[in-house]
Design a protein around this motif. Structure first.
Motif, mmCIF file in Angstrom:
data_model
loop_
_atom_site.group_PDB
_atom_site.id
_atom_site.type_symbol
_atom_site.label_atom_id
_atom_site.label_comp_id
_atom_site.label_asym_id
_atom_site.label_seq_id
_atom_site.Cartn_x
_atom_site.Cartn_y
_atom_site.Cartn_z
ATOM 1 N N ARG A 193 67.956 47.925 8.443
ATOM 2 C CA ARG A 193 67.329 49.132 7.605
ATOM 3 C C ARG A 193 66.127 49.896 8.610
ATOM 4 N NH1 ARG A 193 63.330 49.751 3.393
ATOM 5 N NH2 ARG A 193 63.479 51.791 2.501
ATOM 6 N N CYS A 194 66.126 51.204 8.347
ATOM 7 C CA CYS A 194 65.039 51.881 8.956
ATOM 8 C C CYS A 194 64.612 53.086 7.830
ATOM 9 C CB CYS A 194 65.270 52.776 10.227
ATOM 10 S SG CYS A 194 64.084 53.952 10.712
ATOM 11 N N ALA A 195 63.402 52.915 7.313
ATOM 12 C CA ALA A 195 63.166 53.697 6.156
ATOM 13 C C ALA A 195 63.204 55.105 6.302
ATOM 14 C CB ALA A 195 61.652 53.262 5.741
ATOM 15 N N ALA A 196 62.747 55.467 7.510
ATOM 16 C CA ALA A 196 62.795 56.762 8.041
ATOM 17 C C ALA A 196 64.228 57.417 8.050
ATOM 18 C CB ALA A 196 62.056 57.142 9.497
ATOM 19 N N ARG A 197 65.130 56.492 8.106
ATOM 20 C CA ARG A 197 66.607 56.985 8.120
ATOM 21 C C ARG A 197 67.182 56.917 6.620
ATOM 22 N NH1 ARG A 197 68.007 59.946 12.346
ATOM 23 N NH2 ARG A 197 69.884 58.974 13.006
ATOM 24 N N ASP A 198 66.525 56.322 5.721
ATOM 25 C CA ASP A 198 67.269 56.345 4.347
ATOM 26 C C ASP A 198 67.928 57.358 3.851
ATOM 27 O OD1 ASP A 198 66.409 53.672 4.137
ATOM 28 O OD2 ASP A 198 64.761 54.022 2.859
ATOM 29 N N GLY A 199 69.159 57.237 3.603
ATOM 30 C CA GLY A 199 69.886 58.407 3.167
ATOM 31 C C GLY A 199 70.769 59.068 4.138
ATOM 32 N N VAL A 200 70.678 58.735 5.602
ATOM 33 C CA VAL A 200 71.373 59.047 6.546
ATOM 34 C C VAL A 200 72.274 58.155 6.734
ATOM 35 C CG1 VAL A 200 71.413 59.805 8.946
ATOM 36 C CG2 VAL A 200 69.412 60.190 7.697
ATOM 37 N N ASP A 201 73.661 58.689 6.746
ATOM 38 C CA ASP A 201 74.817 57.889 6.965
ATOM 39 C C ASP A 201 74.975 57.345 8.299
ATOM 40 O OD1 ASP A 201 77.391 56.540 7.133
ATOM 41 O OD2 ASP A 201 78.376 58.239 6.246
ATOM 42 N N PRO A 202 74.872 56.151 8.809
ATOM 43 C CA PRO A 202 75.185 55.799 10.232
ATOM 44 C C PRO A 202 76.425 56.079 10.880
ATOM 45 C CG PRO A 202 74.947 53.785 9.063
ATOM 46 C CD PRO A 202 74.776 55.161 7.842
ATOM 47 N N ALA A 203 77.440 56.097 9.961
ATOM 48 C CA ALA A 203 78.852 56.094 10.576
ATOM 49 C C ALA A 203 78.925 57.595 10.933
ATOM 50 C CB ALA A 203 79.624 55.560 9.347
ATOM 51 N N ALA A 204 78.497 58.481 9.826
ATOM 52 C CA ALA A 204 78.466 59.872 10.455
ATOM 53 C C ALA A 204 77.873 60.299 11.364
ATOM 54 C CB ALA A 204 78.087 60.787 9.211
ATOM 55 N N GLY B 80 99.162 53.083 27.447
ATOM 56 C CA GLY B 80 99.377 53.919 26.345
ATOM 57 C C GLY B 80 98.547 53.801 24.959
ATOM 58 N N ARG B 81 97.540 52.801 25.174
ATOM 59 C CA ARG B 81 96.574 52.477 23.878
ATOM 60 C C ARG B 81 95.514 53.366 24.077
ATOM 61 N NH1 ARG B 81 95.484 46.643 22.868
ATOM 62 N NH2 ARG B 81 95.118 47.621 20.669
ATOM 63 N N PRO B 82 94.825 53.642 23.061
ATOM 64 C CA PRO B 82 93.369 53.886 22.935
ATOM 65 C C PRO B 82 92.478 53.301 23.750
ATOM 66 C CG PRO B 82 94.238 54.034 20.527
ATOM 67 C CD PRO B 82 95.444 53.325 21.457
ATOM 68 N N LEU B 83 91.541 53.601 24.441
ATOM 69 C CA LEU B 83 90.694 53.205 25.431
ATOM 70 C C LEU B 83 89.379 52.446 24.683
ATOM 71 C CD1 LEU B 83 91.612 55.180 28.422
ATOM 72 C CD2 LEU B 83 92.338 53.027 27.946
ATOM 73 N N LEU B 84 89.161 53.071 23.559
ATOM 74 C CA LEU B 84 87.860 52.526 22.888
ATOM 75 C C LEU B 84 88.056 52.468 21.371
ATOM 76 C CD1 LEU B 84 84.985 52.285 23.502
ATOM 77 C CD2 LEU B 84 84.805 54.891 23.160
ATOM 78 N N TYR B 85 87.675 51.553 21.027
ATOM 79 C CA TYR B 85 87.410 51.350 19.433
ATOM 80 C C TYR B 85 86.251 51.301 18.838
ATOM 81 C CZ TYR B 85 92.558 50.396 19.899
ATOM 82 O OH TYR B 85 93.767 50.279 20.205
ATOM 83 N N PHE B 86 85.807 52.063 17.738
ATOM 84 C CA PHE B 86 84.447 51.991 17.336
ATOM 85 C C PHE B 86 84.812 51.440 15.734
ATOM 86 C CE2 PHE B 86 81.009 54.379 19.669
ATOM 87 C CZ PHE B 86 81.095 53.781 20.781
ATOM 88 N N GLN B 87 83.781 50.675 15.174
ATOM 89 C CA GLN B 87 83.587 50.362 13.754
ATOM 90 C C GLN B 87 82.294 50.214 13.355
ATOM 91 O OE1 GLN B 87 86.104 47.417 11.690
ATOM 92 N NE2 GLN B 87 84.432 46.819 10.609
ATOM 93 N N VAL B 88 81.730 51.160 12.404
ATOM 94 C CA VAL B 88 80.505 50.858 12.018
ATOM 95 C C VAL B 88 80.582 50.440 10.389
ATOM 96 C CG1 VAL B 88 78.570 52.480 11.254
ATOM 97 C CG2 VAL B 88 79.959 53.097 13.334
ATOM 98 N N THR B 89 80.122 49.445 10.225
ATOM 99 C CA THR B 89 79.869 48.612 8.901
ATOM 100 C C THR B 89 78.558 48.765 8.168
ATOM 101 O OG1 THR B 89 81.561 47.204 9.656
ATOM 102 C CG2 THR B 89 80.533 46.500 7.717
ATOM 103 N N ARG B 90 78.512 49.628 7.198
ATOM 104 C CA ARG B 90 77.278 49.669 6.564
ATOM 105 C C ARG B 90 77.046 48.447 5.577
ATOM 106 N NH1 ARG B 90 79.720 55.336 6.230
ATOM 107 N NH2 ARG B 90 81.269 54.394 4.496
ATOM 108 N N MET B 91 75.687 47.879 5.439
ATOM 109 C CA MET B 91 75.519 46.616 5.066
ATOM 110 C C MET B 91 74.817 46.921 3.720
ATOM 111 S SD MET B 91 76.779 44.666 7.190
ATOM 112 C CE MET B 91 76.538 43.013 6.731
ATOM 113 N N ARG B 92 74.835 46.057 2.789
ATOM 114 C CA ARG B 92 74.165 46.134 1.546
ATOM 115 C C ARG B 92 72.637 46.461 1.543
ATOM 116 N NH1 ARG B 92 74.609 40.809 -1.692
ATOM 117 N NH2 ARG B 92 72.740 40.570 -0.448
ATOM 118 N N CYS B 93 71.944 45.834 2.795
ATOM 119 C CA CYS B 93 70.581 45.913 2.816
ATOM 120 C C CYS B 93 70.080 47.379 3.445
ATOM 121 C CB CYS B 93 70.198 44.870 3.732
ATOM 122 S SG CYS B 93 70.833 44.927 5.473
ATOM 123 N N GLY B 94 70.913 48.042 3.717
ATOM 124 C CA GLY B 94 70.806 49.471 4.676
ATOM 125 C C GLY B 94 70.776 49.457 5.920
#
Length: 464
Positions: free
Chosen positions: A51-62, A143-157
């Motif tokens: 968690r980074c306090a300066a980024r509270d409220g900012v969605d890392p996935a977005a 024939g497959r996508p060449l890149l996969y991303f997953q962003v998992t938001r944790m309870r701690c921020g």
């Protein structure tokens, strides 16, 4: 108490993220270094951010979704699909702009519940990656996508960012270059990436016209006699153990070598030779079995003849490496001094760096149907300490961990710390349990005396 991630991670639907703006439709051939059978898989990595306090409220996935779309404008081949041409099974990228896979997820757990992560395998990594993380996926990469991303938001921020990328598209340096571009857009750096991507795959392609000229010996692509008599298989029940090499351990290895050889050997040379020898002994190969160590030699920054202007321009993000191979009968490796193993490693590296070696690999790929490199009775290792993987900052500060998601029979040298906080090199290993017990003893025996010199907890024994 370790968490059960499968019960707390909720994934959203996978979506395709396309480049933020229109990109060219074209076909781009991969180089003949990219286009190896042994690279037709997806390599994975994971970043853990607090968690980074300066980024509270900012969605890392977005933030990362938007940054990814911007980065793909510049790295638009990654948004395409690989096709295979005939004859010769030549791989090309069809730059369709379809996009890459992106998944949002949420976890009802905190990062701290993963424990201290210093190297692979990351606990419960399968929950942080979009796809099962196997070395070679069913259906390959065509024939497959060449890149996969997953962003998992944790309870701690904090959050976890997992990625999987087709190895044919980039090596470790190329992956870091691309992820750094994503991170710059995530932090709001205006304009194009600091390092502009360069395709230029023709620089590492087989010579034309025919015939191909294979001018060097390439044992990494030759079969090992009686390969079925290996002492280990990926299907075995394997345990994981990291080994740490700090300043004292490296100094001890240098002291074991003949003075001239020890002085001109790199830290990687010393550790790779030592672990090769210890691993071969732990697996109890027969004295006459020829065993190998196979390691990556980076071609970036080198001219065609080892000097002069670099062959590859800044910004080249394709695969730019070759394998060096040293081999020895297991009995000689066991009974001769450490300097024997080290000499073989240093000599193998020198051969791989000779003028024409990389071009010879490219020609071999095209001439012999793109053979897969050999792994039987082979210790495969790569140095990631120089890669910059841990330094990717997407606006939440330095990652708690940034590096490979999983450990396999092949291994890495990665930047790590021991229990006393000393920085050094961590080498994650996977072996059957009885062999791992023997490996632990071999390493301790080989570094005898280090414990006495080190502070409590700062030695190799404290890491085991």
């Amino acid at each position: 108490m370790a968490m059960t991630m499968s019960s707390v991670v909720r994934r959203g639907a996978a979506e395709l993220v396309a480049p933020a703006r229109a990109t060219p439709y074209e076909f781009k051939p991969l180089s003949d270094i990219d286009d190896q059978e042994g690279l037709r898989f997806y390599r994975s990595g994971i970043y853990l951010y607090r968690r980074c306090a300066a980024r509270d409220g900012v969605d890392p996935a977005a933030v990362l979704r938007a940054a990814l779309a911007e980065a793909l404008v510049h790295y638009y081949p990654l948004a395409g699909r690989i096709v295979e041409a005939s004859p010769g099974r030549k791989l090309l990228v069809e730059c369709t702009g379809e996009g890459v896979v992106f998944v949002e997820a949420d976890a009802a757990a905190a990062l701290e519940e993963l424990g201290e992560v210093t190297g692979p395998p990351v606990p419960r990594h399968e929950e942080f990656l979009c796809e099962p993380d196997g070395a070679y996926v069913a259906g390959g990469v065509v024939g497959r996508p060449l890149l996969y991303f997953q962003v998992t938001r944790m309870r701690c921020g904090g959050f976890v960012w997992g990625f999987q990328i087709c190895h044919c598209m980039a090596d470790a340096a190329g992956v870091v270059q691309f992820l750094t571009a994503v991170s710059e857009f995530a932090r709001g750096v205006p304009g194009a990436p600091t390092v502009r991507p360069v395709w230029a795959r023709e620089l590492l392609s087989a010579r034309r016209p025919l015939p191909f000229v294979i001018t060097r010996s390439h044992p990494e692509y030759e079969s090992v006699p009686d390969a079925g008599r290996d002492k280990i298989s990926p299907t075995d029940a394997l345990v994981h153990q990291p080994f740490f090499f700090g300043r004292r351990e490296v100094a001890a290895l240098r002291a074991l070598a003949p003075p001239e050889l020890g002085a001109r050997s790199s830290r990687f040379d010393l550790i790779a030779a030592f672990m090769w020898r210890c691993r071969a002994n732990a697996l109890q190969y027969d004295a006459g079995d020829v065993v190998r160590v196979q390691f990556v030699v980076n071609a970036r920054g080198r001219g065609r003849n080892g000097n002069g202007p670099p062959l590859l321009p800044e910004g080249y993000y394709g695969n730019a490496f070759l394998f060096a191979v040293a081999e020895s009968p297991a009995g000689e490796l066991r009974h001769r001094p450490f300097g024997h193993a080290l000499h073989l490693v240093v000599a193998a590296k020198a051969r791989a760096m000779e003028e024409g070696h990389l071009q010879s690999v490219a020609d071999l790929m095209a001439a012999r149907g793109r053979p897969r490199f050999t792994v039987a009775r082979t210790y495969v290792v790569s140095d990631l300490t120089w890669s910059g993987l841990p330094n990717v900052d997407v606006g939440w500060g330095r990652a708690v961990y940034g590096g490979p998601a999983t450990a396999t029979l092949a291994t890495f040298h990665i930047a790590g710390r021991n229990v006393a906080g000393e920085e050094g090199v961590e080498v994650p290993m996977r072996l059957p349990a009885p062999s791992m017990e023997r490996l632990t003893r071999e390493v301790a025996r080989g570094l005898a005396g280090v414990h006495a010199m080190a502070n409590t907890g700062a030695c190799i024994a404290a890491r085991l």
